[in-house]
Each structure stands twice: as structure tokens, then as C-alpha cells.
Design an enzyme around this catalytic site. Structure first.
Site, PDB file in Angstrom:
ATOM      1  N   CYS A  76       0.849  -1.187   0.000  1.00  0.00           N
ATOM      2  CA  CYS A  76       0.000   0.000   0.000  1.00  0.00           C
ATOM      3  C   CYS A  76       0.881   1.230   0.000  1.00  0.00           C
ATOM      4  CB  CYS A  76      -0.964  -0.014   1.189  1.00  0.00           C
ATOM      5  SG  CYS A  76      -0.465   0.957   2.598  1.00  0.00           S
ATOM      6  N   GLU A  77       0.502   2.186  -0.831  1.00  0.00           N
ATOM      7  CA  GLU A  77       1.370   3.354  -0.992  1.00  0.00           C
ATOM      8  C   GLU A  77       1.268   4.325   0.182  1.00  0.00           C
ATOM      9  OE1 GLU A  77       0.161   5.059  -4.683  1.00  0.00           O
ATOM     10  OE2 GLU A  77      -1.499   6.184  -3.828  1.00  0.00           O
ATOM     11  N   HIS A  78       0.312   4.111   1.063  1.00  0.00           N
ATOM     12  CA  HIS A  78       0.184   5.014   2.210  1.00  0.00           C
ATOM     13  C   HIS A  78       1.088   4.624   3.369  1.00  0.00           C
ATOM     14  CE1 HIS A  78      -4.015   5.489   0.345  1.00  0.00           C
ATOM     15  NE2 HIS A  78      -3.252   6.478  -0.055  1.00  0.00           N
ATOM     16  N   HIS A  79       1.338   3.329   3.513  1.00  0.00           N
ATOM     17  CA  HIS A  79       2.135   2.868   4.654  1.00  0.00           C
ATOM     18  C   HIS A  79       3.321   2.000   4.252  1.00  0.00           C
ATOM     19  CE1 HIS A  79      -2.051   3.497   6.132  1.00  0.00           C
ATOM     20  NE2 HIS A  79      -1.418   4.098   7.111  1.00  0.00           N
ATOM     21  N   GLN A 117      -5.505  -0.491  -3.708  1.00  0.00           N
ATOM     22  CA  GLN A 117      -6.204  -1.627  -4.319  1.00  0.00           C
ATOM     23  C   GLN A 117      -7.149  -1.178  -5.441  1.00  0.00           C
ATOM     24  OE1 GLN A 117      -7.859  -4.413  -1.494  1.00  0.00           O
ATOM     25  NE2 GLN A 117      -9.317  -5.200  -2.979  1.00  0.00           N
ATOM     26  N   HIS A 145      -5.259  -6.161   4.159  1.00  0.00           N
ATOM     27  CA  HIS A 145      -4.273  -5.087   4.231  1.00  0.00           C
ATOM     28  C   HIS A 145      -3.613  -5.113   5.606  1.00  0.00           C
ATOM     29  CE1 HIS A 145      -5.608  -2.623   0.624  1.00  0.00           C
ATOM     30  NE2 HIS A 145      -6.458  -3.635   0.653  1.00  0.00           N
ATOM     31  N   CYS A 147      -1.740  -2.917   6.796  1.00  0.00           N
ATOM     32  CA  CYS A 147      -1.796  -1.588   7.442  1.00  0.00           C
ATOM     33  C   CYS A 147      -3.074  -1.445   8.257  1.00  0.00           C
ATOM     34  CB  CYS A 147      -1.648  -0.460   6.424  1.00  0.00           C
ATOM     35  SG  CYS A 147      -2.958  -0.329   5.210  1.00  0.00           S
TER      36      CYS A 147
END
Ligand SMILES: [Zn+2]
Length: 186
Positions: A76-79, A117, A145, A147
């Protein structure tokens, strides 16, 4: 960024988060993390179009083709934490089919990048749409996920389901239902 630059940054992170960053167990960690990240994001260097275009065949087949349970692993590009699960891809060809293994390869090329996703789902569908001009294409991704699970934000066992439906899968509810029945967990 070069491998050694990534290593230097990982070493800095270790110094920031660990009270004993010089201990033996962490000695080769920056190198290992840099290599792992390079592998987990190798999809940036791969061209989705060439995956598909190398294996297109003319075939007068116009029934639904379903490739289900394609395992994928992404970040995931956020975490920069993993999300992973199964992809189910279907299309109804219009005179052109693609080698079945290439469908799984396509999922892999997009999954091995920093992702959300939702975008991963639409990129798979749009690439098939673009290169095969099928009568319809459908993509469903089911993933967990880390995260969410490791940070305890959502229910521990929740699965995120995303879908992209184009052409006949969007306009014809029978076609869509047939697909959903075929990919339903057994
Ligand atoms: Zn995340």
C-alpha cells in the site's frame, strides 16, 4: 535511486527507531531491505503492454474466459505495508485472446508497485480493455491489508473487495452474475 542510496536511508531509519542500531542482527539489514524493496517494486521497470502484446492470438471465440484465484502481493502506498490476496479476471473476447498466463503476469506487473487496491483493479481492467478491445472485461480483487490488520484500525479479519466492470459486464446483469458465480469462494 540506487541500491546504495536506499541502503543509506534504511540505515538512517534503523538509527531513528532502534536503540541499538549497531547490533549484529541489523548489520546487513539495510542491504536486505533495499533488495527486498527493489524486488517488491520491480513492476515499475516492466511494461504491461509488452506482457500482453507478445501473446495476442486471433481466435473466433466469444465466450467468457475467467482466470480466478491469481495470488498477488502488493504494497500500500500510504504505509508501504503489504496488502495481498486473490485477483479474478474475466473477459469476453472480440476475435482476440491473450495467453492465459499473461493475465496473471499482468496482475503481477501492476501489483509489484506502490499501490492502492482500487487503482490496481482498474489498471488491470483498462490494460486488457485497451489491448484486446474485448466485448467486456471484469476484475475483482479480494485482499487483506496489513496496514489495517497490524495497526488495528478496522476489524481484524476484514477483506477488502474491489471491482471494475467494463462492456458487457457493466451493461448485462446476467453476464455479471455469471462471472460473480464463477469467482465466488468455494
Ligand atoms: Zn495502508
Amino acid at each position: 535511486m540506487s541500491q546504495s542510496e536506499v541502503e543509506a536511508h534504511v540505515a538512517a531509519i534503523l538509527r531513528a527507531i532502534d536503540p541499538e542500531p549497531e547490533r549484529e542482527g541489523l548489520e546487513r539489514t539495510p542491504m536486505r531491505v533495499a533488495r527486498a524493496l527493489a524486488y517488491l517494486t520491480k513492476g515499475y521497470a516492466q511494461d504491461p503492454a509488452s506482457v500482453i502484446n507478445g501473446a495476442l492470438f486471433t481466435e473466433p471465440y466469444s465466450e467468457m474466459i475467467v482466470v480466478r484465484d491469481i495470488d498477488f502481493f502488493s504494497l500500500c502506498e500510504h504505509h508501504i505495508l503489504p496488502f495481498f490476496g486473490q485477483a479474478h479476471v474475466a473477459y469476453i473476447p472480440r476475435e482476440r485472446i491473450v495467453g492465459i498466463s499473461k493475465v496473471a503476469r499482468l496482475v503481477e506487473v501492476y501489483a509489484r508497485r506502490l499501490q492502492v487496491q482500487e487503482r490496481l483493479t482498474t489498471q488491470i481492467a483498462e490494460t486488457i480493455e485497451q489491448h484486446l478491445s474485448p466485448l467486456g472485461v471484469a476484475v475483482v480483487l479480494e485482499a487483506e491489508h496489513l496496514c489495517m490488520r497490524m495497526r488495528g484500525i478496522e476489524k481484524q479479519n476484514s477483506i477488502v473487495v474491489t471491482s471494475a466492470m467494463h462492456g458487457a459486464f457493466q451493461t448485462n446483469s446476467k453476464t455479471r452474475e455469471e462471472f460473480m458465480t464463477l469467482v465466488r469462494p468455494r
